[in-house]
Write an enzyme that holds these catalytic residues in place. Structure first.
Site, PDB file in Angstrom:
ATOM      1  N   TYR A 236       0.940  -1.176   0.085  1.00 55.63           N
ATOM      2  CA  TYR A 236      -0.127   0.045  -0.206  1.00 55.63           C
ATOM      3  C   TYR A 236       1.068   1.303   0.036  1.00 55.63           C
ATOM      4  CZ  TYR A 236      -3.500   3.048   1.431  1.00 55.63           C
ATOM      5  OH  TYR A 236      -5.077   4.091   1.618  1.00 55.63           O
ATOM      6  N   THR A 237       1.020   1.982  -1.136  1.00 54.96           N
ATOM      7  CA  THR A 237       2.125   3.136  -1.344  1.00 54.96           C
ATOM      8  C   THR A 237       1.463   4.438  -1.429  1.00 54.96           C
ATOM      9  OG1 THR A 237       2.141   2.694  -3.578  1.00 54.96           O
ATOM     10  CG2 THR A 237       3.652   1.599  -2.556  1.00 54.96           C
TER      11      THR A 237
ATOM     12  N   TYR B 122       2.039   5.089   6.658  1.00 50.41           N
ATOM     13  CA  TYR B 122       2.687   4.522   5.706  1.00 50.41           C
ATOM     14  C   TYR B 122       3.850   3.966   6.525  1.00 50.41           C
ATOM     15  CZ  TYR B 122       5.555   3.328   1.809  1.00 50.41           C
ATOM     16  OH  TYR B 122       6.488   2.669   0.863  1.00 50.41           O
TER      17      TYR B 122
HETATM   18  N1  LIG Z   1       7.451   4.357  -4.527  1.00 51.08           N
HETATM   19  C1  LIG Z   1       8.104   5.025  -3.810  1.00 51.08           C
HETATM   20  O1  LIG Z   1       8.631   5.832  -4.003  1.00 51.08           O
HETATM   21  C2  LIG Z   1       8.930   3.973  -2.803  1.00 51.08           C
HETATM   22  C3  LIG Z   1       9.885   4.411  -1.722  1.00 51.08           C
HETATM   23  C4  LIG Z   1      10.296   3.553  -0.928  1.00 51.08           C
HETATM   24  C5  LIG Z   1      10.041   2.004  -0.951  1.00 51.08           C
HETATM   25  N2  LIG Z   1       9.166   1.701  -1.609  1.00 51.08           N
HETATM   26  C6  LIG Z   1       8.806   0.252  -1.563  1.00 51.08           C
HETATM   27  O2  LIG Z   1       9.198  -0.467  -2.828  1.00 51.08           O
HETATM   28  C7  LIG Z   1       8.181  -1.327  -2.921  1.00 51.08           C
HETATM   29  C8  LIG Z   1       7.688  -1.261  -4.477  1.00 51.08           C
HETATM   30  O3  LIG Z   1       6.953  -0.085  -4.639  1.00 51.08           O
HETATM   31  P1  LIG Z   1       6.333   0.470  -5.933  1.00 51.08           P
HETATM   32  O4  LIG Z   1       6.716   2.045  -6.250  1.00 51.08           O
HETATM   33  O5  LIG Z   1       6.646  -0.434  -7.073  1.00 51.08           O
HETATM   34  O6  LIG Z   1       4.795   0.473  -5.587  1.00 51.08           O
HETATM   35  P2  LIG Z   1       3.869   0.666  -6.450  1.00 51.08           P
HETATM   36  O7  LIG Z   1       4.153   1.016  -7.990  1.00 51.08           O
HETATM   37  O8  LIG Z   1       2.634   1.461  -5.908  1.00 51.08           O
HETATM   38  O9  LIG Z   1       2.935  -0.731  -6.786  1.00 51.08           O
HETATM   39  C9  LIG Z   1       2.442  -1.495  -5.434  1.00 51.08           C
HETATM   40  C10 LIG Z   1       1.792  -2.648  -6.098  1.00 51.08           C
HETATM   41  O10 LIG Z   1       1.319  -3.515  -4.775  1.00 51.08           O
HETATM   42  C11 LIG Z   1      -0.154  -3.966  -5.348  1.00 51.08           C
HETATM   43  N3  LIG Z   1      -0.783  -3.862  -4.346  1.00 51.08           N
HETATM   44  C12 LIG Z   1      -1.439  -2.932  -3.530  1.00 51.08           C
HETATM   45  N4  LIG Z   1      -2.648  -3.478  -2.793  1.00 51.08           N
HETATM   46  C13 LIG Z   1      -2.373  -4.760  -2.796  1.00 51.08           C
HETATM   47  C14 LIG Z   1      -3.042  -5.813  -2.310  1.00 51.08           C
HETATM   48  N5  LIG Z   1      -4.157  -5.621  -1.501  1.00 51.08           N
HETATM   49  N6  LIG Z   1      -2.953  -7.115  -3.019  1.00 51.08           N
HETATM   50  C15 LIG Z   1      -2.031  -7.294  -3.825  1.00 51.08           C
HETATM   51  N7  LIG Z   1      -1.200  -6.325  -4.447  1.00 51.08           N
HETATM   52  C16 LIG Z   1      -1.587  -5.178  -3.929  1.00 51.08           C
HETATM   53  C17 LIG Z   1      -0.529  -2.732  -6.493  1.00 51.08           C
HETATM   54  O11 LIG Z   1      -1.312  -3.579  -6.936  1.00 51.08           O
HETATM   55  P3  LIG Z   1      -2.464  -2.789  -8.145  1.00 51.08           P
HETATM   56  O12 LIG Z   1      -1.484  -2.447  -9.396  1.00 51.08           O
HETATM   57  O13 LIG Z   1      -3.485  -3.679  -8.442  1.00 51.08           O
HETATM   58  O14 LIG Z   1      -2.957  -1.513  -7.446  1.00 51.08           O
HETATM   59  C18 LIG Z   1       0.581  -2.290  -7.091  1.00 51.08           C
HETATM   60  O15 LIG Z   1       0.972  -3.398  -8.124  1.00 51.08           O
HETATM   61  C19 LIG Z   1       7.103  -1.309  -2.099  1.00 51.08           C
HETATM   62  O16 LIG Z   1       7.278  -2.074  -0.949  1.00 51.08           O
HETATM   63  C20 LIG Z   1       7.087   0.207  -1.302  1.00 51.08           C
HETATM   64  O17 LIG Z   1       6.761   0.360   0.018  1.00 51.08           O
HETATM   65  C21 LIG Z   1       8.439   2.521  -2.596  1.00 51.08           C
END
Ligand SMILES: NC(=O)c1ccc[n+]([C@@H]2O[C@H](COP(=O)([O-])OP(=O)(O)OC[C@H]3O[C@@H](n4cnc5c(N)ncnc54)[C@H](OP(=O)(O)O)[C@@H]3O)[C@@H](O)[C@H]2O)c1
Length: 303
Positions: free
Chosen positions: A61-62, A125
């Site tokens: 959940y981002t 978060y």
């Molecule tokens: N984005 C950032 O700036 C950032 C920074 C630091 C760390 N991170 C971490 O890095 C990792 C990857 O981030 P990201 O940027 O690739 O995230 P993202 O683009 O927001 O993608 C998140 C994914 O999680 C899926 N998701 C959300 N709720 C779900 C549920 N209930 N069941 C199954 N899937 C679910 C979403 O599915 P849908 O496609 O169906 O919505 C999406 O595919 C995460 O652990 C995040 O916390 C991210």
């Protein structure tokens, strides 16, 4: 070759992982409809059905601001689900690779944060992600938790795409300049994850390759400087932007209030992962240039 179960395949990182993990084994990449992380029983059923050797969990959940008003859902996906995946991994002897965030820190430290620094998340978060780390650790499963920061990529929504859109629409942008971090390309994270898995598999009894690691691009910047670099790079590819006058004003965080507080400094020290895996990501500008080039080349446009 062992089966790899991958979550979040439509996210920025999951989309890249689907490709970079393919040479390591059969990747079962499940979207939310087939593996909903808010449903613990569904998680258990899926893991028991596939019995993977490796579970890779980039799903999360981002929505950092929305989480402030949906704490239960954020907790279910970011804290409970990684714990359930870890428990199931422990039962079948699978390795779990999980991702966490720089937002577990409060930002008060002027130096880059190490894995040994005390987390103190200020947002729902950040709290939910820290609880996820704790649950993975508590399960006792073999795990690699990778904390990263400011993720962007060609697939999915992110700051780079927002700035590119605003630069087209407006002549003036106001961007905060007092929050520091390291923008990290999802592609690079996915390639790094594949290398980590290769080494873990080749050295299954080496505990120094397990645990918590920081993995981000090298260097540091703030959102204002980052936006200026995005526009500078975009001007090289986009004739509509090339000569357009665009002023990017630097503003303090106080001038752009958001529901979730952000750390003023969330630069992460990456020495541990360099020592354990020989892994060091390039400077953030280098990867940003490559990603912007790719966004404009259209060859990998996913949307
Ligand atoms: N984005 C950032 O700036 C950032 C920074 C630091 C760390 N991170 C971490 O890095 C990792 C990857 O981030 P990201 O940027 O690739 O995230 P993202 O683009 O927001 O993608 C998140 C994914 O999680 C899926 N998701 C959300 N709720 C779900 C549920 N209930 N069941 C199954 N899937 C679910 C979403 O599915 P849908 O496609 O169906 O919505 C999406 O595919 C995460 O652990 C995040 O916390 C991210």
């Amino acid at each position: 070759m062992s089966l790899i179960l991958l979550t979040g395949v439509n996210g920025q990182l999951g989309w890249e992982l689907q490709r970079t993990l393919a040479p390591l084994g059969q990747v079962v990449a499940l979207p939310r409809a087939q593996l909903d992380l808010s449903q613990p029983e569904m998680i258990r059923t899926v893991v028991r059905e596939y019995r993977p050797g490796i579970i890779v969990n980039p799903a999360a959940y981002t929505a950092v601001d929305k989480a402030e008003s949906e704490p239960d859902l954020a907790h279910a996906i970011n804290a409970v689900a990684p714990g359930v995946l870890a428990e199931e991994a422990q039962k079948i002897g699978a390795l779990l690779v999980h991702y966490s965030t720089d937002y577990v820190f409060d930002g008060g430290n002027p130096a880059p944060y190490t894995e040994d620094d005390r987390p103190n998340p200020q947002s729902v978060y950040g709290q939910s992600k820290l609880a996820g780390e704790d649950a993975v650790r508590a399960s006792g499963c073999a795990h690699v938790v990778l904390r990263t920061s400011w993720v962007y990529g060609v697939h999915g929504g992110n700051f780079v795409k927002t700035v590119l859109r605003l630069a087209k629409e407006r002549n003036e942008l106001r961007i905060v300049s007092d929050q520091f971090g390291a923008p990290t390309w999802a592609r690079r994270l996915a390639l790094g994850s594949a290398e980590i898995l290769r080494q873990c598999r080749a050295n299954p009894d080496d505990a120094s390759r397990l645990g918590l690691f920081h993995l981000t691009a090298a260097g540091r910047t703030n959102w204002h400087e980052y936006a200026e670099e995005i526009v500078r790079l975009a001007r090289q590819h986009d004739p509509l932007l090339r000569d357009k006058p665009i002023v990017i004003e630097a503003i303090p965080t106080s001038a752009y209030p958001l529901p979730a507080p952000r750390p003023a400094n969330s630069v992460l020290a990456t020495g541990r992962i360099r020592n354990a895996f020989g892994l060091a990501l390039p400077n953030w500008q280098e990867d940003l240039a490559e990603c912007v080039r790719e966004l404009y080349s259209g060859t990998l446009q996913a949307e």
